[in-house]
Motif scaffolding. Structure first.
Motif, PDB file in Angstrom:
ATOM      1  N   PRO A 253       5.713   8.810 -18.380  1.00 15.51           N
ATOM      2  CA  PRO A 253       6.441   8.577 -17.121  1.00 15.51           C
ATOM      3  C   PRO A 253       5.616   9.012 -15.915  1.00 15.51           C
ATOM      4  O   PRO A 253       4.801   9.946 -16.010  1.00 15.51           O
ATOM      5  CB  PRO A 253       7.694   9.436 -17.270  1.00 15.51           C
ATOM      6  CG  PRO A 253       7.303  10.523 -18.215  1.00 15.51           C
ATOM      7  CD  PRO A 253       6.328   9.900 -19.176  1.00 15.51           C
ATOM      8  N   ALA A 254       5.825   8.331 -14.813  1.00 16.76           N
ATOM      9  CA  ALA A 254       5.137   8.680 -13.564  1.00 16.76           C
ATOM     10  C   ALA A 254       6.026   9.576 -12.717  1.00 16.76           C
ATOM     11  O   ALA A 254       7.258   9.545 -12.841  1.00 16.76           O
ATOM     12  CB  ALA A 254       4.791   7.412 -12.796  1.00 16.76           C
TER      13      ALA A 254
ATOM     14  N   CYS B   7       0.842  -1.192   0.000  1.00 17.47           N
ATOM     15  CA  CYS B   7       0.000   0.000   0.000  1.00 17.47           C
ATOM     16  C   CYS B   7       0.878   1.243   0.000  1.00 17.47           C
ATOM     17  O   CYS B   7       1.953   1.259   0.600  1.00 17.47           O
ATOM     18  CB  CYS B   7      -0.909   0.010   1.225  1.00 17.47           C
ATOM     19  SG  CYS B   7      -2.103   1.371   1.211  1.00 17.47           S
ATOM     20  N   ASP B   8       0.417   2.303  -0.690  1.00 19.95           N
ATOM     21  CA  ASP B   8       1.192   3.545  -0.696  1.00 19.95           C
ATOM     22  C   ASP B   8       0.651   4.559   0.304  1.00 19.95           C
ATOM     23  O   ASP B   8       0.983   5.740   0.252  1.00 19.95           O
ATOM     24  CB  ASP B   8       1.258   4.152  -2.099  1.00 19.95           C
ATOM     25  CG  ASP B   8      -0.111   4.394  -2.704  1.00 19.95           C
ATOM     26  OD1 ASP B   8      -1.117   4.206  -1.995  1.00 19.95           O
ATOM     27  OD2 ASP B   8      -0.177   4.781  -3.883  1.00 19.95           O
ATOM     28  N   VAL B   9      -0.205   4.074   1.218  1.00 22.03           N
ATOM     29  CA  VAL B   9      -0.668   4.883   2.353  1.00 22.03           C
ATOM     30  C   VAL B   9      -0.151   4.207   3.619  1.00 22.03           C
ATOM     31  O   VAL B   9      -0.253   2.985   3.754  1.00 22.03           O
ATOM     32  CB  VAL B   9      -2.208   4.973   2.396  1.00 22.03           C
ATOM     33  CG1 VAL B   9      -2.673   5.722   3.641  1.00 22.03           C
ATOM     34  CG2 VAL B   9      -2.736   5.647   1.135  1.00 22.03           C
ATOM     35  N   PRO B  10       0.426   4.952   4.560  1.00 24.42           N
ATOM     36  CA  PRO B  10       0.934   4.331   5.789  1.00 24.42           C
ATOM     37  C   PRO B  10      -0.117   3.464   6.477  1.00 24.42           C
ATOM     38  O   PRO B  10      -1.293   3.838   6.567  1.00 24.42           O
ATOM     39  CB  PRO B  10       1.318   5.539   6.647  1.00 24.42           C
ATOM     40  CG  PRO B  10       1.702   6.588   5.654  1.00 24.42           C
ATOM     41  CD  PRO B  10       0.733   6.397   4.511  1.00 24.42           C
ATOM     42  N   SER B  11       0.310   2.315   6.958  1.00 22.79           N
ATOM     43  CA  SER B  11      -0.600   1.292   7.467  1.00 22.79           C
ATOM     44  C   SER B  11      -1.488   1.772   8.605  1.00 22.79           C
ATOM     45  O   SER B  11      -2.648   1.363   8.712  1.00 22.79           O
ATOM     46  CB  SER B  11       0.204   0.073   7.927  1.00 22.79           C
ATOM     47  OG  SER B  11       0.984  -0.423   6.872  1.00 22.79           O
ATOM     48  N   HIS B  12      -0.960   2.610   9.483  1.00 21.45           N
ATOM     49  CA  HIS B  12      -1.754   3.042  10.629  1.00 21.45           C
ATOM     50  C   HIS B  12      -2.905   3.949  10.225  1.00 21.45           C
ATOM     51  O   HIS B  12      -3.801   4.214  11.031  1.00 21.45           O
ATOM     52  CB  HIS B  12      -0.856   3.725  11.662  1.00 21.45           C
ATOM     53  CG  HIS B  12      -0.081   2.747  12.488  1.00 21.45           C
ATOM     54  ND1 HIS B  12      -0.628   2.072  13.558  1.00 21.45           N
ATOM     55  CD2 HIS B  12       1.196   2.302  12.388  1.00 21.45           C
ATOM     56  CE1 HIS B  12       0.274   1.261  14.090  1.00 21.45           C
ATOM     57  NE2 HIS B  12       1.392   1.387  13.395  1.00 21.45           N
TER      58      HIS B  12
ATOM     59  N   THR C 165      -1.037  -2.553 -16.620  1.00 18.34           N
ATOM     60  CA  THR C 165      -1.868  -1.555 -17.290  1.00 18.34           C
ATOM     61  C   THR C 165      -3.089  -1.124 -16.481  1.00 18.34           C
ATOM     62  O   THR C 165      -4.027  -0.544 -17.034  1.00 18.34           O
ATOM     63  CB  THR C 165      -2.318  -2.101 -18.660  1.00 18.34           C
ATOM     64  OG1 THR C 165      -2.738  -3.474 -18.518  1.00 18.34           O
ATOM     65  CG2 THR C 165      -1.165  -2.062 -19.652  1.00 18.34           C
ATOM     66  N   GLY C 166      -3.078  -1.406 -15.199  1.00 18.98           N
ATOM     67  CA  GLY C 166      -4.121  -0.886 -14.325  1.00 18.98           C
ATOM     68  C   GLY C 166      -5.454  -1.584 -14.465  1.00 18.98           C
ATOM     69  O   GLY C 166      -5.533  -2.738 -14.916  1.00 18.98           O
TER      70      GLY C 166
ATOM     71  N   ALA D  81       1.485   2.382 -10.756  1.00 15.56           N
ATOM     72  CA  ALA D  81       1.761   2.005  -9.370  1.00 15.56           C
ATOM     73  C   ALA D  81       2.238   0.565  -9.232  1.00 15.56           C
ATOM     74  O   ALA D  81       3.164   0.278  -8.469  1.00 15.56           O
ATOM     75  CB  ALA D  81       0.513   2.238  -8.521  1.00 15.56           C
ATOM     76  N   SER D  82       1.619  -0.366  -9.961  1.00 14.07           N
ATOM     77  CA  SER D  82       2.008  -1.771  -9.838  1.00 14.07           C
ATOM     78  C   SER D  82       3.422  -1.993 -10.350  1.00 14.07           C
ATOM     79  O   SER D  82       4.233  -2.675  -9.711  1.00 14.07           O
ATOM     80  CB  SER D  82       1.020  -2.663 -10.592  1.00 14.07           C
ATOM     81  OG  SER D  82      -0.292  -2.532 -10.076  1.00 14.07           O
TER      82      SER D  82
END
Length: 495
Positions: A204-205, A55-60, A337-338, A181-182
């Motif tokens: 590019p991202a 995940c790209d959001v902190p777990s807490h 490819t999302g 993201a993947s």
């Protein structure tokens, strides 16, 4: 066909579906069932098992506020740990006895005379319920492009969300299509063991440096013993993320310092000027999803990796040809490819008042709901993480929790008014969507110079919430009865 009757029918067992079921059980309501197409709970986190998935959001923050986990092992947890968390919730609240696994929703219709939803499954069952809650989510239908000649390819080909773990990539020539993201997560994981990595990039991202550090056992124990400390960390993560919304929503100049960090990161990690130019975005940061990785550019800097920006003209039996006519031998193709985001609701195949079909109505008039939760003409149907409630800066779990509370308020209103159903008024829904689209026109998703999966086929943003998440909390913390029409069944029903 077997007929099942219940009060609330929930579809999906990701954060949305499990969260809804948990809150109903906490209230002492047992009149609910959950349909799950797979054999296990987990939603997105069950489906995606590619190497490095996280995940790209902190777990807490990426967890239910009422179900904290003090024992997250890292700041940003991986897929196995998130899936274990969701499974633990299902076990804690004994949800499996209320889940009908291997049950794929194939359609449903609203029975006006009895004020009930009739939902059928591909397996041949019918479920009759007063309330229908969709927790299908947006990231569950892989977007697989149709490549010319792909049917002639003799190697293995799969989407990152359907990772084929039986395919050993060691020593193989692997073509990865997509740099979202993947790919940013799994490319560093496979780069060291493949013979050659061909990365086909369209755009590019923006990738920012991010070191994912472990949380020591002593810190985990402190979180378990001192809940206030854990809540303080969650709050700090939340408010730091909220600050980004200012730049994303109409003040894009504030994002320039973040872009400076991204460009400096590229210069530091990528030695080849030509490759550096390929990887430097020309659009404003935030227009597409902002990504974080300390290892992605390092993997691309490898002599075994080639970044290809010339597109794909043709796939052959053991190779791929780009639009410049350059042919490269390939053993394995991985689609990064999302997902088909706005198609996620198509699987519901719902028909509401007067036979109004949800999918065809949205395709003709545009995807529209009130608060991303209710849709005019579809009484007692609720969407969790519905249209325009996705985020580009914070945790969607926060949004889901507000929606669950709103659904519970709707159920309370129906009970207190002795009604059978509610339906949001068309003018209310229209005003909400007009406001949302007006705000989105000034956001970076519309002005940043890119095309992203946030936009539908007509270029309209049907995905993102334009503003702070605390503003959404304010909008959903109460339910205004005047925004809804209360309905009565024409026939007496027992369930």
């Amino acid at each position: 066909m077997t007929v099942h009757r219940t009060g609330v029918l929930i579809i999906g067992t990701g954060f949305s579906g499990l969260g809804m079921a948990i809150e109903l059980r906490k209230r002492g309501r047992e009149d609910f069932l959950v349909l799950e197409k797979a054999e296990e709970v987990g939603g997105t986190w069950r489906e995606n098992t590619y190497p490095g998935c996280a995940c790209d959001v902190p777990s807490h923050l990426y967890s239910l506020s009422g179900e904290p986990n003090p024992y997250w092992s890292k700041m940003w947890s991986g897929q196995p740990e998130i899936l274990a968390y969701l499974r633990s919730l299902a076990d804690k609240y004994e949800l499996r006895r209320s889940i009908r696994f291997c049950s794929t929703c194939s359609g449903g219709y609203w029975d006006e005379s009895r004020a009930r939803w009739h939902v059928t499954t591909a397996e041949g069952d019918e479920y009759i319920a007063q309330f229908l809650v969709s927790g299908v989510g947006a990231l569950h239908i892989p977007n697989v492009p149709t490549l010319p000649g792909i049917e002639t390819f003799t190697g293995s080909a799969f989407h990152s969300a359907r990772w084929d773990h039986d395919v050993d990539l060691t020593g193989k020539r692997v073509a990865v299509i997509g740099t979202g993201a993947s790919a940013v997560q799994f490319v560093p994981e496979i780069a060291e063991r493949v013979a050659q990595l061909q990365l086909y990039q369209r755009t590019p991202a923006w990738v920012l440096p991010r070191r994912n550090f472990s949380l020591p056992k002593t810190v985990q124990q402190a979180f378990a013993r001192v809940p206030l400390l854990r809540r303080a960390v969650r709050g700090a993560v939340y408010w730091s993320a909220e600050g980004l919304a200012i730049g994303l929503n109409g003040h894009s100049a504030l994002l320039r310092p973040v872009e400076h960090v991204g460009r400096r990161f590229i210069r530091r990690e990528i030695s080849d000027p030509e490759l550096r130019a390929k990887l430097t975005p020309s659009y404003r940061i935030g227009c597409k999803r902002i990504l974080g990785s300390n290892t992605y550019y390092r993997a691309l800097n490898s002599p075994r990796t080639e970044v290809i920006t010339d597109g794909i003209a043709e796939v052959r039996a053991g190779s791929m040809v780009d639009n410049n006519g350059v042919e490269r031998e390939v053993d394995v193709i991985v689609y990064a490819t999302g997902f088909r985001v706005t198609d996620g609701f198509d699987s519901l195949n719902l028909a509401g008042l007067g036979g109004r079909k949800l999918v065809s109505h949205w395709k003709e008039h545009g995807i529209a709901t009130h608060l991303g939760i209710t849709a005019a003409g579809f009484p007692n149907a609720f969407f969790l993480l519905g249209p325009n409630t996705g985020l580009g800066h914070n945790s969607v779990v926060f949004m889901i929790e507000q929606q669950i509370k709103y659904v519970l308020r709707a159920l309370d209103l129906i009970e207190h008014r002795a009604a059978d159903a509610i339906d949001v008024r068309e003018p209310v829904q229209h005003r909400f969507n007009a406001e949302i689209q007006r705000k989105l026109r000034g956001g970076v998703w519309s002005t940043g110079g890119c095309t992203s999966w946030y936009l539908d086929s007509t270029g309209v943003n049907r995905t993102v919430w334009p503003g702070f998440t605390w503003q959404y909390w304010l909008r959903t913390r109460t339910l205004d009865p005047t925004e809804y029409e209360l309905l009565q069944a024409k026939e007496n029903v027992s369930v």
